[in-house]
Write a protein that holds these residues in place. Structure first.
Motif, PDB file in Angstrom:
ATOM      1  N   HIS A   9       0.809  -1.208   0.000  1.00 24.77           N
ATOM      2  CA  HIS A   9       0.000   0.000   0.000  1.00 24.77           C
ATOM      3  C   HIS A   9       0.849   1.269   0.000  1.00 24.77           C
ATOM      4  O   HIS A   9       0.329   2.350  -0.246  1.00 24.77           O
ATOM      5  CB  HIS A   9      -0.930   0.002   1.219  1.00 24.77           C
ATOM      6  CG  HIS A   9      -1.735  -1.252   1.343  1.00 24.77           C
ATOM      7  ND1 HIS A   9      -2.714  -1.607   0.434  1.00 24.77           N
ATOM      8  CD2 HIS A   9      -1.690  -2.272   2.248  1.00 24.77           C
ATOM      9  CE1 HIS A   9      -3.242  -2.775   0.791  1.00 24.77           C
ATOM     10  NE2 HIS A   9      -2.630  -3.195   1.873  1.00 24.77           N
ATOM     11  N   ARG A  10       2.143   1.129   0.292  1.00 25.61           N
ATOM     12  CA  ARG A  10       3.023   2.296   0.329  1.00 25.61           C
ATOM     13  C   ARG A  10       4.018   2.319  -0.828  1.00 25.61           C
ATOM     14  O   ARG A  10       4.890   3.191  -0.888  1.00 25.61           O
ATOM     15  CB  ARG A  10       3.767   2.353   1.666  1.00 25.61           C
ATOM     16  CG  ARG A  10       2.826   2.510   2.859  1.00 25.61           C
ATOM     17  CD  ARG A  10       3.575   2.824   4.139  1.00 25.61           C
ATOM     18  NE  ARG A  10       4.223   4.137   4.065  1.00 25.61           N
ATOM     19  CZ  ARG A  10       3.596   5.298   4.264  1.00 25.61           C
ATOM     20  NH1 ARG A  10       2.310   5.326   4.514  1.00 25.61           N
ATOM     21  NH2 ARG A  10       4.269   6.435   4.207  1.00 25.61           N
ATOM     22  N   LEU A  11       3.898   1.375  -1.738  1.00 19.47           N
ATOM     23  CA  LEU A  11       4.732   1.414  -2.926  1.00 19.47           C
ATOM     24  C   LEU A  11       4.436   2.665  -3.739  1.00 19.47           C
ATOM     25  O   LEU A  11       3.320   3.194  -3.721  1.00 19.47           O
ATOM     26  CB  LEU A  11       4.486   0.181  -3.797  1.00 19.47           C
ATOM     27  CG  LEU A  11       4.944  -1.178  -3.243  1.00 19.47           C
ATOM     28  CD1 LEU A  11       4.462  -2.293  -4.155  1.00 19.47           C
ATOM     29  CD2 LEU A  11       6.455  -1.213  -3.099  1.00 19.47           C
ATOM     30  N   VAL A  12       5.437   3.145  -4.463  1.00 23.71           N
ATOM     31  CA  VAL A  12       5.244   4.309  -5.315  1.00 23.71           C
ATOM     32  C   VAL A  12       4.133   4.057  -6.334  1.00 23.71           C
ATOM     33  O   VAL A  12       3.385   4.965  -6.703  1.00 23.71           O
ATOM     34  CB  VAL A  12       6.564   4.672  -6.031  1.00 23.71           C
ATOM     35  CG1 VAL A  12       6.335   5.747  -7.077  1.00 23.71           C
ATOM     36  CG2 VAL A  12       7.610   5.132  -5.020  1.00 23.71           C
ATOM     37  N   SER A  13       3.992   2.821  -6.756  1.00 23.67           N
ATOM     38  CA  SER A  13       2.987   2.478  -7.760  1.00 23.67           C
ATOM     39  C   SER A  13       1.579   2.346  -7.194  1.00 23.67           C
ATOM     40  O   SER A  13       0.607   2.245  -7.943  1.00 23.67           O
ATOM     41  CB  SER A  13       3.367   1.158  -8.440  1.00 23.67           C
ATOM     42  OG  SER A  13       3.471   0.111  -7.471  1.00 23.67           O
ATOM     43  N   ALA A  14       1.431   2.336  -5.868  1.00 22.31           N
ATOM     44  CA  ALA A  14       0.116   2.160  -5.251  1.00 22.31           C
ATOM     45  C   ALA A  14      -0.760   3.381  -5.515  1.00 22.31           C
ATOM     46  O   ALA A  14      -0.382   4.505  -5.200  1.00 22.31           O
ATOM     47  CB  ALA A  14       0.259   1.912  -3.752  1.00 22.31           C
ATOM     48  N   ALA A  15      -1.943   3.153  -6.071  1.00 22.79           N
ATOM     49  CA  ALA A  15      -2.820   4.248  -6.474  1.00 22.79           C
ATOM     50  C   ALA A  15      -3.915   4.509  -5.448  1.00 22.79           C
ATOM     51  O   ALA A  15      -4.255   3.650  -4.642  1.00 22.79           O
ATOM     52  CB  ALA A  15      -3.463   3.918  -7.826  1.00 22.79           C
ATOM     53  N   VAL A  16      -4.454   5.714  -5.518  1.00 25.42           N
ATOM     54  CA  VAL A  16      -5.697   6.023  -4.812  1.00 25.42           C
ATOM     55  C   VAL A  16      -6.827   5.553  -5.716  1.00 25.42           C
ATOM     56  O   VAL A  16      -6.962   6.027  -6.850  1.00 25.42           O
ATOM     57  CB  VAL A  16      -5.822   7.532  -4.524  1.00 25.42           C
ATOM     58  CG1 VAL A  16      -7.193   7.844  -3.908  1.00 25.42           C
ATOM     59  CG2 VAL A  16      -4.702   7.993  -3.601  1.00 25.42           C
ATOM     60  N   VAL A  17      -7.623   4.608  -5.241  1.00 21.96           N
ATOM     61  CA  VAL A  17      -8.699   4.024  -6.036  1.00 21.96           C
ATOM     62  C   VAL A  17     -10.034   4.548  -5.523  1.00 21.96           C
ATOM     63  O   VAL A  17     -10.301   4.515  -4.319  1.00 21.96           O
ATOM     64  CB  VAL A  17      -8.678   2.485  -5.951  1.00 21.96           C
ATOM     65  CG1 VAL A  17      -9.871   1.885  -6.695  1.00 21.96           C
ATOM     66  CG2 VAL A  17      -7.371   1.939  -6.519  1.00 21.96           C
ATOM     67  N   VAL A  18     -10.873   5.023  -6.426  1.00 20.58           N
ATOM     68  CA  VAL A  18     -12.191   5.542  -6.041  1.00 20.58           C
ATOM     69  C   VAL A  18     -13.272   4.723  -6.728  1.00 20.58           C
ATOM     70  O   VAL A  18     -13.242   4.536  -7.951  1.00 20.58           O
ATOM     71  CB  VAL A  18     -12.346   7.024  -6.425  1.00 20.58           C
ATOM     72  CG1 VAL A  18     -13.711   7.547  -5.941  1.00 20.58           C
ATOM     73  CG2 VAL A  18     -11.223   7.864  -5.837  1.00 20.58           C
ATOM     74  N   GLY A  19     -14.231   4.232  -5.949  1.00 19.37           N
ATOM     75  CA  GLY A  19     -15.379   3.531  -6.507  1.00 19.37           C
ATOM     76  C   GLY A  19     -16.358   4.526  -7.099  1.00 19.37           C
ATOM     77  O   GLY A  19     -16.727   5.509  -6.467  1.00 19.37           O
TER      78      GLY A  19
END
Length: 300
Positions: A9-19
């Motif tokens: 969850h803290r990787l640079v590639s981890a995105a903010v995902v919105v439903g």
């Protein structure tokens, strides 16, 4: 932004995902998620779950109707995502949003995405009924991974309000404390740590033996418990000003009251008395439905 190989969850590639589902509640979630992604330099992904399996199952003998039903679902999803991208442009003009249209149900899609997301954000309506995508928000909060945020449809952006965290002394609330300190530091906000002696309502608490113990003794003891829970994090985040609030009972009520003046409330997914099979505690459920500000649900 950090890249920790031990925490996806803290990787640079981890995105903010919105439903996304095209509702005003979802638009509030998109705006909130876009601002977080922009501030933290993270990708933003707008995700729509078509939930096409029921149509394929019910209309299996009528293939033309299956195709038409699925296309209708797809069209609605594409429209919701297009509108969502427009909402992002208004909230964070320099942020590019990726879109995802899935055939899975919204809950299944978001729970799967939560495994690698920085956080998953959903919209909710204040009041008794869960509005966003049916019961999806409760399912994702209960079964998702990492951080789940519920953003109320008519939530006001209280930029100068504190970050409020519920502390009950359990390992789950320790995770919430860690997240709350990080959020307060990120936002330059005061942190209000709310601790209750029990999960009882006031009426239940008054009928127990606790009421016979001098209030000063209980207050002193519980203040010490709270201080111990916060000590290590205060050393790690010396720039964060902490206010401690201790109450004898009714954690959901006090956190709801604090949500009226906070910019974010952070709680664990389950409380100290939660059963192993109960993945979402009563306090978390209450806040998702009734808090005045966004609610962050953390998991250990």
């Amino acid at each position: 932004m950090t890249d920790n190989p031990e925490d996806p969850h803290r990787l640079v590639s981890a995105a903010v995902v919105v439903g996304v589902d095209g509702t005003p509640a979802a638009h509030s979630a998109i705006r909130w998620g876009a601002m977080v992604a922009a501030r933290r330099g993270r990708r933003l992904v707008l995700a729509y779950g078509m939930n096409s399996t029921p149509a394929k199952t019910w209309l299996v003998a009528y293939q033309p109707m299956v195709d038409e039903a699925v296309q209708t679902l797809r069209t609605h999803g594409e429209q919701a995502l297009t509108t969502g991208v427009q909402v992002v442009r208004e909230a964070a003009p320099d942020l590019a949003a990726d879109t995802l249209l899935s055939e899975h149900s919204p809950a299944k899609m978001l729970i799967e995405l939560s495994k690698s997301a920085h956080m998953v954000v959903l919209g909710s309506r204040r009041g008794g009924a869960i509005a966003h995508l049916g019961s999806t928000i409760l399912a994702v909060a209960a079964h998702g991974h990492g951080t789940i945020v519920a953003v109320r449809e008519d939530a006001e952006d209280i930029a100068n309000g504190p970050v409020v965290v519920g502390v009950d002394g359990s390992p789950v609330s320790d995770t919430a404390v860690a997240a709350a300190f990080a959020e307060a530091s990120e936002r330059g906000a005061e942190l209000v740590a709310v601790h209750t002696w029990s999960d009882l309502t006031f009426t239940e608490f008054a009928s127990t033996g606790f009421i016979e113990i001098p209030a000063e003794d209980l207050q002193t003891a519980e203040q010490a418990v709270l201080a111990e829970r916060l000590a290590g994090w205060q050393q790690r985040y010396p720039e964060v000003t902490v206010r401690r609030e201790v109450y004898p009972s009714t954690p959901a009520m006090h956190l709801r009251e604090w949500s009226e003046r906070a910019q974010l409330v952070v709680v664990g997914s389950r409380g100290r008395g939660g059963f192993r099979g109960l993945l979402l505690g009563s306090t978390s459920q209450s806040l998702i439905q009734r808090a005045a500000c966004p609610v962050m649900i953390t998991r250990p």
